[in-house]
Design a protein around this motif. Structure first.
Motif, PDB file in Angstrom:
ATOM      1  N   VAL A   1       3.446  -7.296   1.507  1.00 34.36           N
ATOM      2  CA  VAL A   1       4.696  -6.601   0.913  1.00 34.36           C
ATOM      3  C   VAL A   1       4.936  -7.419  -0.214  1.00 34.36           C
ATOM      4  O   VAL A   1       4.350  -8.512  -0.559  1.00 34.36           O
ATOM      5  CB  VAL A   1       5.959  -6.672   2.117  1.00 34.36           C
ATOM      6  N   VAL A   2       5.606  -6.436  -1.112  1.00 29.22           N
ATOM      7  CA  VAL A   2       6.272  -7.118  -2.184  1.00 29.22           C
ATOM      8  C   VAL A   2       7.723  -7.370  -2.314  1.00 29.22           C
ATOM      9  O   VAL A   2       8.293  -6.403  -1.706  1.00 29.22           O
ATOM     10  CB  VAL A   2       5.872  -6.198  -3.394  1.00 29.22           C
ATOM     11  N   GLY A   3       8.056  -8.595  -2.520  1.00 32.74           N
ATOM     12  CA  GLY A   3       9.371  -8.845  -2.476  1.00 32.74           C
ATOM     13  C   GLY A   3      10.154  -9.088  -3.804  1.00 32.74           C
ATOM     14  O   GLY A   3       9.609  -9.937  -4.576  1.00 32.74           O
ATOM     15  N   THR A   4      11.225  -8.404  -4.105  1.00 31.84           N
ATOM     16  CA  THR A   4      12.048  -8.305  -5.227  1.00 31.84           C
ATOM     17  C   THR A   4      13.211  -8.976  -5.243  1.00 31.84           C
ATOM     18  O   THR A   4      14.041  -8.498  -4.206  1.00 31.84           O
ATOM     19  CB  THR A   4      12.181  -6.973  -5.795  1.00 31.84           C
ATOM     20  N   ALA A   5      13.809  -9.985  -6.056  1.00 34.84           N
ATOM     21  CA  ALA A   5      14.959 -10.489  -5.926  1.00 34.84           C
ATOM     22  C   ALA A   5      15.552 -10.520  -7.128  1.00 34.84           C
ATOM     23  O   ALA A   5      15.131 -10.460  -8.280  1.00 34.84           O
ATOM     24  CB  ALA A   5      14.770 -12.036  -5.303  1.00 34.84           C
ATOM     25  N   LYS A   6      16.899 -10.804  -7.121  1.00 36.78           N
ATOM     26  CA  LYS A   6      17.577 -10.554  -8.661  1.00 36.78           C
ATOM     27  C   LYS A   6      18.273 -12.203  -8.712  1.00 36.78           C
ATOM     28  O   LYS A   6      18.432 -13.013  -8.125  1.00 36.78           O
ATOM     29  CB  LYS A   6      18.956  -9.911  -8.424  1.00 36.78           C
ATOM     30  N   LEU A   7      17.901 -12.669  -9.866  1.00 32.05           N
ATOM     31  CA  LEU A   7      18.213 -13.874 -10.571  1.00 32.05           C
ATOM     32  C   LEU A   7      19.517 -13.865 -11.186  1.00 32.05           C
ATOM     33  O   LEU A   7      20.019 -12.863 -11.492  1.00 32.05           O
ATOM     34  CB  LEU A   7      17.354 -14.379 -11.505  1.00 32.05           C
TER      35      LEU A   7
ATOM     36  N   ASP B   1       0.622  -1.384  -0.054  1.00 32.73           N
ATOM     37  CA  ASP B   1       0.013  -0.012  -0.126  1.00 32.73           C
ATOM     38  C   ASP B   1       0.896   1.395   0.002  1.00 32.73           C
ATOM     39  O   ASP B   1       0.288   2.391  -0.371  1.00 32.73           O
ATOM     40  CB  ASP B   1      -0.861  -0.008   1.222  1.00 32.73           C
ATOM     41  N   ALA B   2       1.934   1.150   0.298  1.00 31.03           N
ATOM     42  CA  ALA B   2       3.028   2.300   0.685  1.00 31.03           C
ATOM     43  C   ALA B   2       4.414   1.699  -0.040  1.00 31.03           C
ATOM     44  O   ALA B   2       5.115   1.513   0.542  1.00 31.03           O
ATOM     45  CB  ALA B   2       3.103   3.005   1.772  1.00 31.03           C
ATOM     46  N   PRO B   3       4.468   1.828  -1.359  1.00 34.32           N
ATOM     47  CA  PRO B   3       6.025   1.430  -1.856  1.00 34.32           C
ATOM     48  C   PRO B   3       7.027   2.111  -1.302  1.00 34.32           C
ATOM     49  O   PRO B   3       8.226   1.394  -1.480  1.00 34.32           O
ATOM     50  CB  PRO B   3       5.563   1.480  -3.429  1.00 34.32           C
ATOM     51  N   LEU B   4       7.078   3.240  -0.983  1.00 31.09           N
ATOM     52  CA  LEU B   4       8.199   3.920  -0.575  1.00 31.09           C
ATOM     53  C   LEU B   4       8.589   3.467   0.815  1.00 31.09           C
ATOM     54  O   LEU B   4       9.917   3.522   1.257  1.00 31.09           O
ATOM     55  CB  LEU B   4       7.782   5.498  -0.345  1.00 31.09           C
TER      56      LEU B   4
END
Length: 352
Positions: A265-271, A222-225
């Motif tokens: 939450v949104v989790g972002t990972a590097k492949l 809801d608050a990406p920052l």
């Protein structure tokens, strides 16, 4: 020769050879390979590292409930009570047993002391002395057993109160006043204070990929920052039968107050980086249900359908890691009307 014969002879002459079909105009893109760093984003939920299910250790009717879902509890705080009448009766019976055993011990001790004095004076037998000694030891054993039962009865009475083992937040409640609860039946679930995890359910192919970097960037949906760093700490060894996904737990490092329990939450990972060609998504077609690309022969300008290995799909492009060679031309527009070995003419070459 008559005019009719001439006409018949002329009608039997073969037609001139048909003119060759002109090349089909298409647009093409040159295949260029480079290192492609892919990222993947999935949504999950903030949870406590440890969830503790609390239950009464005795059965009984709930007479008092002191907390509800969302309340923060301290270690040792009373959460609920059951009717203690049965445990109080057991305690009273245990206390009476102790008093009876103490009286029996006093009596047998006095009898033994008399036998000891008489034996020293020669006025009793050794057998009577041994019997008195054995009776005293038996009485002492009965008293020890009664005291142990008294301690157990006191513990059982204390079990009529359900207390928190550690500080935390109540996340579930399964009892209500007036309800009869059974031993080991979960009454409350408490998310213990301490480390927090972001829990994700991801498709199996993602977890089979070797991650060089186990760090995950977390952002509040809801608050990406509002962001935080995370580190993958646990990957479930099996696939969930119902959802077909694998559970991944990420430790939230220095969680911000906004990342409360239950927050999405949104989790972002590097492949790992792969050597691949990034081409417009329009180059893709299908060959027996599998991704393929029309490739132009540089000598004959004829096209052939080539199966490809797609590494990732993006909004306007596709990442191809196998099936093509650097420098080849792939049809990016006009491929819908092509057939194998058809000659084409490239109208323009799109920069990939």
């Amino acid at each position: 020769m008559s005019l009719l014969a001439l006409l018949l002879v002329a009608g039997c002459q073969p037609d001139k050879a048909a003119a060759p079909r002109p090349p089909t105009p298409v647009e093409a893109v040159k295949v260029v390979f480079s290192d492609y760093l892919q990222t993947v984003s999935v949504s999950g939920e903030i949870r406590a590292r440890v969830d503790s299910d609390l239950s009464f250790r005795v059965s009984g009717k709930v007479v008092e409930r002191l907390v509800d879902v969302g309340d923060h509890v301290a270690a040792g705080e009373v959460l609920a009570r059951i009717d203690p009448k049965q445990q109080q009766a057991d305690l009273a019976a245990a206390e009476a047993s102790v008093r009876s055993a103490e009286a029996q011990l006093r009596q047998t001790t006095a009898a033994f002391n008399r036998q000891k004095a008489l034996l020293a004076q020669g006025f009793t037998t050794r057998s009577a002395y041994d019997g008195a000694e054995e009776a005293e030891r038996t009485a002492q054993g009965s008293l020890d057993a009664a005291r142990a039962q008294l301690d157990a009865a006191r513990d059982t009475l204390s079990y009529s109160e359900l207390r928190a083992d550690a500080p935390g937040i109540v996340t579930a409640r399964n009892i209500e006043v007036g309800q009869v609860t059974q031993i080991a039946s979960a009454a409350f679930t408490v998310a213990l204070d301490g480390p927090r995890d972001a829990v994700f359910n991801v498709y199996e192919g993602l977890v089979t990929t070797r991650l060089d970097d186990r760090r995950v960037q977390l952002a509040l949906l809801d608050a990406p920052l509002i962001t935080s760093e995370g580190v993958i700490r646990e990957v479930a060894p099996t696939v969930d039968d119902a959802s077909g996904t694998v559970r991944v737990k990420v430790t939230v490092q220095n969680p911000r107050p906004e990342l409360a329990l239950g927050s999405v939450v949104v989790g972002t990972a590097k492949l790992p980086a792969v050597n691949a060609a990034i081409l417009p998504s329009s180059v893709l077609t299908s060959d027996n249900g599998k991704p393929a690309v029309w490739v132009i022969d540089p000598q004959t300008h004829a096209v052939s359908l080539r199966a490809v290995n797609v590494a990732a799909y993006e909004s306007m492009s596709v990442v191809i890691r196998g099936g093509l060679r650097a420098g080849e031309q792939a049809v990016s527009s006009g491929g819908a009307r092509l057939r194998p070995s058809q000659v084409v003419a490239v109208k323009s070459e799109v920069q990939s």
